[in-house]
Design a protein around this motif. Structure first.
Motif, PDB file in Angstrom:
ATOM      1  N   ASP A   1       0.829  -1.212   0.000  1.00 37.40           N
ATOM      2  CA  ASP A   1       0.000   0.000   0.000  1.00 37.40           C
ATOM      3  C   ASP A   1       0.863   1.263   0.000  1.00 37.40           C
ATOM      4  OD1 ASP A   1      -2.303  -1.511  -0.037  1.00 37.40           O
ATOM      5  OD2 ASP A   1      -2.657  -1.370   2.135  1.00 37.40           O
ATOM      6  N   ALA A   2       1.960   1.243   0.743  1.00 32.59           N
ATOM      7  CA  ALA A   2       2.872   2.396   0.774  1.00 32.59           C
ATOM      8  C   ALA A   2       3.548   2.581  -0.583  1.00 32.59           C
ATOM      9  CB  ALA A   2       3.921   2.225   1.874  1.00 32.59           C
ATOM     10  N   ILE A   3       3.930   1.480  -1.210  1.00 30.78           N
ATOM     11  CA  ILE A   3       4.555   1.553  -2.536  1.00 30.78           C
ATOM     12  C   ILE A   3       3.540   2.091  -3.548  1.00 30.78           C
ATOM     13  CG2 ILE A   3       5.578   0.201  -4.416  1.00 30.78           C
ATOM     14  CD1 ILE A   3       6.662  -1.710  -2.224  1.00 30.78           C
ATOM     15  N   ALA A   4       2.319   1.569  -3.489  1.00 28.78           N
ATOM     16  CA  ALA A   4       1.270   2.012  -4.414  1.00 28.78           C
ATOM     17  C   ALA A   4       0.972   3.498  -4.224  1.00 28.78           C
ATOM     18  CB  ALA A   4       0.000   1.187  -4.207  1.00 28.78           C
ATOM     19  N   GLY A   5       0.910   3.948  -2.982  1.00 33.90           N
ATOM     20  CA  GLY A   5       0.650   5.366  -2.710  1.00 33.90           C
ATOM     21  C   GLY A   5       1.760   6.267  -3.225  1.00 33.90           C
ATOM     22  N   THR A   6       2.994   5.807  -3.099  1.00 31.51           N
ATOM     23  CA  THR A   6       4.132   6.579  -3.586  1.00 31.51           C
ATOM     24  C   THR A   6       4.125   6.661  -5.114  1.00 31.51           C
ATOM     25  OG1 THR A   6       5.423   5.905  -1.656  1.00 31.51           O
ATOM     26  CG2 THR A   6       6.649   6.754  -3.529  1.00 31.51           C
ATOM     27  N   ILE A   7       3.850   5.547  -5.761  1.00 31.47           N
ATOM     28  CA  ILE A   7       3.792   5.542  -7.229  1.00 31.47           C
ATOM     29  C   ILE A   7       2.626   6.401  -7.708  1.00 31.47           C
ATOM     30  CG2 ILE A   7       3.412   4.093  -9.264  1.00 31.47           C
ATOM     31  CD1 ILE A   7       5.025   1.890  -7.802  1.00 31.47           C
ATOM     32  N   ARG A   8       1.489   6.336  -7.025  1.00 35.68           N
ATOM     33  CA  ARG A   8       0.337   7.168  -7.380  1.00 35.68           C
ATOM     34  C   ARG A   8       0.694   8.650  -7.264  1.00 35.68           C
ATOM     35  NH1 ARG A   8      -3.660   9.900  -4.879  1.00 35.68           N
ATOM     36  NH2 ARG A   8      -5.670  10.019  -5.939  1.00 35.68           N
ATOM     37  N   ALA A   9       1.384   9.028  -6.183  1.00 30.64           N
ATOM     38  CA  ALA A   9       1.805  10.425  -6.003  1.00 30.64           C
ATOM     39  C   ALA A   9       2.732  10.857  -7.141  1.00 30.64           C
ATOM     40  CB  ALA A   9       2.499  10.600  -4.653  1.00 30.64           C
ATOM     41  N   PHE A  10       3.632   9.962  -7.558  1.00 27.36           N
ATOM     42  CA  PHE A  10       4.506  10.269  -8.691  1.00 27.36           C
ATOM     43  C   PHE A  10       3.698  10.494  -9.960  1.00 27.36           C
ATOM     44  CE2 PHE A  10       6.510   8.778 -12.573  1.00 27.36           C
ATOM     45  CZ  PHE A  10       7.595   9.638 -12.655  1.00 27.36           C
ATOM     46  N   ILE A  11       2.760   9.595 -10.250  1.00 26.20           N
ATOM     47  CA  ILE A  11       1.962   9.704 -11.474  1.00 26.20           C
ATOM     48  C   ILE A  11       1.203  11.026 -11.498  1.00 26.20           C
ATOM     49  CG2 ILE A  11      -0.014   8.748 -12.734  1.00 26.20           C
ATOM     50  CD1 ILE A  11       0.943   5.950 -11.776  1.00 26.20           C
ATOM     51  N   ILE A  12       0.570  11.376 -10.394  1.00 24.65           N
ATOM     52  CA  ILE A  12      -0.188  12.632 -10.329  1.00 24.65           C
ATOM     53  C   ILE A  12       0.735  13.827 -10.545  1.00 24.65           C
ATOM     54  CG2 ILE A  12      -1.472  14.150  -8.757  1.00 24.65           C
ATOM     55  CD1 ILE A  12      -2.772  11.572  -7.628  1.00 24.65           C
ATOM     56  N   SER A  13       1.870  13.839  -9.887  1.00 24.25           N
ATOM     57  CA  SER A  13       2.823  14.942 -10.043  1.00 24.25           C
ATOM     58  C   SER A  13       3.372  15.002 -11.461  1.00 24.25           C
ATOM     59  CB  SER A  13       3.974  14.802  -9.050  1.00 24.25           C
ATOM     60  OG  SER A  13       3.482  14.890  -7.739  1.00 24.25           O
ATOM     61  N   ASP A  14       3.670  13.842 -12.028  1.00 22.41           N
ATOM     62  CA  ASP A  14       4.203  13.783 -13.392  1.00 22.41           C
ATOM     63  C   ASP A  14       3.189  14.332 -14.389  1.00 22.41           C
ATOM     64  OD1 ASP A  14       6.213  13.071 -15.300  1.00 22.41           O
ATOM     65  OD2 ASP A  14       5.036  11.291 -15.806  1.00 22.41           O
ATOM     66  N   LEU A  15       1.933  13.957 -14.257  1.00 15.25           N
ATOM     67  CA  LEU A  15       0.896  14.448 -15.167  1.00 15.25           C
ATOM     68  C   LEU A  15       0.674  15.947 -15.005  1.00 15.25           C
ATOM     69  CD1 LEU A  15      -1.739  11.574 -15.000  1.00 15.25           C
ATOM     70  CD2 LEU A  15      -0.062  12.018 -16.774  1.00 15.25           C
ATOM     71  N   ALA A  16       0.706  16.422 -13.762  1.00 16.76           N
ATOM     72  CA  ALA A  16       0.526  17.859 -13.517  1.00 16.76           C
ATOM     73  C   ALA A  16       1.719  18.656 -14.043  1.00 16.76           C
ATOM     74  CB  ALA A  16       0.322  18.119 -12.029  1.00 16.76           C
ATOM     75  N   GLU A  17       2.926  18.101 -13.934  1.00 16.53           N
ATOM     76  CA  GLU A  17       4.132  18.778 -14.411  1.00 16.53           C
ATOM     77  C   GLU A  17       4.206  18.826 -15.935  1.00 16.53           C
ATOM     78  OE1 GLU A  17       7.115  20.187 -12.902  1.00 16.53           O
ATOM     79  OE2 GLU A  17       5.617  20.405 -11.331  1.00 16.53           O
ATOM     80  N   SER A  18       3.641  17.822 -16.589  1.00 19.03           N
ATOM     81  CA  SER A  18       3.740  17.761 -18.046  1.00 19.03           C
ATOM     82  C   SER A  18       2.901  18.836 -18.726  1.00 19.03           C
ATOM     83  CB  SER A  18       3.316  16.381 -18.553  1.00 19.03           C
ATOM     84  OG  SER A  18       1.924  16.204 -18.376  1.00 19.03           O
ATOM     85  N   GLY A  19       1.989  19.456 -17.988  1.00 14.71           N
ATOM     86  CA  GLY A  19       1.181  20.526 -18.550  1.00 14.71           C
ATOM     87  C   GLY A  19      -0.087  20.048 -19.220  1.00 14.71           C
ATOM     88  N   ASN A  20      -0.313  18.752 -19.277  1.00 14.83           N
ATOM     89  CA  ASN A  20      -1.503  18.216 -19.913  1.00 14.83           C
ATOM     90  C   ASN A  20      -2.678  18.114 -18.944  1.00 14.83           C
ATOM     91  OD1 ASN A  20      -0.180  17.832 -22.398  1.00 14.83           O
ATOM     92  ND2 ASN A  20       0.747  15.977 -21.592  1.00 14.83           N
ATOM     93  N   ALA A  21      -2.398  18.130 -17.678  1.00 15.06           N
ATOM     94  CA  ALA A  21      -3.424  18.051 -16.651  1.00 15.06           C
ATOM     95  C   ALA A  21      -3.129  19.133 -15.619  1.00 15.06           C
ATOM     96  CB  ALA A  21      -3.417  16.671 -15.999  1.00 15.06           C
ATOM     97  N   ARG A  22      -4.141  19.459 -14.835  1.00 10.29           N
ATOM     98  CA  ARG A  22      -3.908  20.453 -13.794  1.00 10.29           C
ATOM     99  C   ARG A  22      -4.316  19.877 -12.453  1.00 10.29           C
ATOM    100  NH1 ARG A  22      -8.776  23.108 -12.747  1.00 10.29           N
ATOM    101  NH2 ARG A  22     -10.309  22.717 -14.370  1.00 10.29           N
ATOM    102  N   LEU A  23      -3.570  20.250 -11.448  1.00 11.70           N
ATOM    103  CA  LEU A  23      -3.799  19.781 -10.095  1.00 11.70           C
ATOM    104  C   LEU A  23      -4.413  20.910  -9.290  1.00 11.70           C
ATOM    105  CD1 LEU A  23      -3.322  17.309  -8.274  1.00 11.70           C
ATOM    106  CD2 LEU A  23      -1.091  18.255  -7.710  1.00 11.70           C
ATOM    107  N   VAL A  24      -5.598  20.670  -8.744  1.00 14.73           N
ATOM    108  CA  VAL A  24      -6.280  21.650  -7.898  1.00 14.73           C
ATOM    109  C   VAL A  24      -6.441  20.995  -6.533  1.00 14.73           C
ATOM    110  CG1 VAL A  24      -8.351  23.029  -7.556  1.00 14.73           C
ATOM    111  CG2 VAL A  24      -7.506  22.617  -9.871  1.00 14.73           C
ATOM    112  N   GLY A  25      -5.632  21.455  -5.576  1.00  6.27           N
ATOM    113  CA  GLY A  25      -5.607  20.783  -4.273  1.00  6.27           C
ATOM    114  C   GLY A  25      -5.027  19.400  -4.452  1.00  6.27           C
ATOM    115  N   ASP A  26      -5.799  18.388  -4.093  1.00  6.99           N
ATOM    116  CA  ASP A  26      -5.372  16.996  -4.271  1.00  6.99           C
ATOM    117  C   ASP A  26      -6.056  16.335  -5.464  1.00  6.99           C
ATOM    118  OD1 ASP A  26      -3.719  17.131  -2.069  1.00  6.99           O
ATOM    119  OD2 ASP A  26      -5.247  16.385  -0.676  1.00  6.99           O
TER     120      ASP A  26
END
Length: 160
Positions: free
Chosen positions: A117-142
């Motif tokens: 679960d900790a590994i999955a949560g860390t990978i999920r956080a990476f995916i969200i950050s990666d998508l938000a950084e790429s400029g194709n998606a936007r992160l509003v709060g969480d």
């Protein structure tokens, strides 16, 4: 005879305009559905590519301070900087009117001193950050958004 040709040309022009109007109406009716479906396929592709990037980084066994890769550094240090054969083994998606849900299943070998679960949560956080950084998606709060629709990412991690 000249009058007859002019009338015929006028009728031909009207017929062409009528056909063009029908074609444009069809395009206008079909495009929104295609774009909506295209958004879902695009989001699934982005999430899968980001998950594959996370796996490649984790398999390298080398840490960096670059963002968003540094999010994954805890997994590398807990695996003692060794190769663990992380790989994406499954991708699912579902959608509703305003939400796209993408499920990712990642498999790895060996033992890591973190729970799945900790590994999955860390990978999920990476995916969200990666998508938000790429400029194709936007992160509003969480919450991650793509094209005005909320994107929910569910990551499952299993040991091989």
């Amino acid at each position: 005879m000249l009058k007859s040709r002019r009338r015929r040309r006028g009728q031909t022009a009207i017929e062409v305009l009528f056909i063009v109007g029908i074609i444009l109406t069809g395009i206008a009716l079909m495009t929104p559905g295609y774009i909506k479906e295209s958004d879902t396929a695009t989001v699934v592709a982005y999430v899968k590519n980001s998950a594959a990037s996370a796996c490649a980084y984790l398999n390298s066994g080398v840490t960096t301070d670059r963002y968003p890769q540094r999010i994954l550094n805890a997994i590398i240090t807990e695996s003692n900087y060794t190769y663990k054969a992380f790989r994406v083994v499954g991708v699912t998606s579902s959608e509703s009117k305003d939400t796209i849900t993408v499920g990712i299943i990642i498999e790895y070998s060996g033992k890591i001193d973190l729970g799945d679960d900790a590994i999955a949560g860390t990978i999920r956080a990476f995916i969200i950050s990666d998508l938000a950084e790429s400029g194709n998606a936007r992160l509003v709060g969480d919450t991650l958004y793509y094209g005005g629709r909320e994107v929910v990412i569910v990551v499952s991690v299993v040991r091989a």
